[in-house]
Design an enzyme around this catalytic site. Structure first.
Site, PDB file in Angstrom:
ATOM      1  CD  GLU A  40      -2.635   1.239   2.611  1.00  0.00           C
ATOM      2  OE1 GLU A  40      -3.726   1.834   2.586  1.00  0.00           O
ATOM      3  OE2 GLU A  40      -2.175   0.700   3.640  1.00  0.00           O
ATOM      4  CE  LYS A 115      -7.739   1.209   3.128  1.00  0.00           C
ATOM      5  NZ  LYS A 115      -6.645   1.876   3.887  1.00  0.00           N
ATOM      6  CB  CYS A 156      -4.369  -1.466   4.152  1.00  0.00           C
ATOM      7  SG  CYS A 156      -3.551  -1.250   5.761  1.00  0.00           S
TER       8      CYS A 156
END
Length: 277
Positions: A40, A115, A156
């Site tokens: 990330e 994300k 994440c």
């Protein structure tokens, strides 16, 4: 299949990070990997948002993305670019997106994922994190093919939301990419157990490239980039080593494990509990 993982300590200069990334892509190709996974925020780790904004670009202008595409083409390797902070000019929003990319061996972007889950929290220590103040969340789960393999994309904090991975594996994902920049306390407590759980739930390989170490902006990240097999065994743990590591995996283990534990085949839809009162 040989896959490579880059564990990085990205700084506040995208140009410097791009040079490191290009070297890592070359290293992975030299070790005969078919694909390299990166963490990330490969291109920028900077919690000073005013300073960081000067280095967040639209896709067409991002120097790290351009460097990754050029290096992938030169080395003839797939690159799962964990994520970059990108200005989504198509949306008209002032907020950025945390976007993953899959780049093919001729340097073309073949998949993008924004994300979905954003980390907003107030801690007992007095720290407050508001990812949503600078970023807008995605709304679309994404799978993509590289060769004959189906890859499920995530980033994440998504790791904590198993419904996303159920959707990805229902759509055929055999490998889950979970790039991250976990803090040290949450990394020690939850990182490995969550990654192994995601692998076990659906009999799938998990590849989790991570940020690691003390960053220029003062942040400290946990490292321990992992590759987990469909039975939940850790095949690779990079600990706190910065650089590239490779691991050979056998994709036939996905089908073998799913025959032993047919969790995907046994999934059912159900009604949610009614409110009390």
């Amino acid at each position: 299949m040989r896959i490579a993982v880059a564990q990085m300590c990205s700084g506040i200069s995208p140009i410097d990070n791009a040079r490191v990334l290009q070297n890592y892509i070359g290293d992975a190709a030299a070790q005969k990997a078919e694909i390299l996974f990166t963490p990330e925020m490969t291109g920028l780790v900077d919690r000073d948002r005013a300073r960081a904004m000067a280095h967040i670009y639209p896709e067409s202008e991002d120097p790290v993305l351009a460097a990754a595409c050029a290096a992938a083409k030169h080395a003839q390797i797939w690159v799962a670019l964990g994520s970059l902070a990108i200005q989504p000019i198509e949306s008209g929003s002032e907020k950025s997106v945390n976007r993953s990319f899959l780049i093919n061996p001729v340097g073309d972007i073949v998949a993008r994922y924004d994300k979905i889950h954003l980390f907003d929290v107030d801690l007992d220590s007095g720290e407050s994190w508001r990812e949503s103040s600078a970023y807008q969340g995605g709304t679309q789960a994404v799978t993509a093919r590289f060769g004959e393999t189906v890859l499920g994309l995530s980033v994440c904090y998504d790791l904590r939301f198993p419904a996303l991975y159920a959707g990805l594996t229902n759509a055929g994902a055999e490998i889950l990419a979970i790039p991250a920049a976990f803090t040290v306390p949450t990394g020690k407590a939850h990182w490995e157990i969550l990654l192994r759980a995601r692998a076990i739930e659906a009999g799938v390989f998990v590849v989790a490239a991570a940020q690691c170490g003390a960053h220029e902006d003062g942040r400290k990240t946990y490292g321990h980039s992992l590759i987990v097999d469909p039975w939940g065994q850790v095949l690779l743990d990079m600990d706190t080593e910065i650089g590239v590591a490779v691991c050979d995996i056998n994709l036939q283990e996905v089908a073998k494990t799913r025959r032993r534990i047919p969790a995907i085949a046994n999934r059912r839809t159900f009604a949610l509990p009614k409110d009390f009162g």
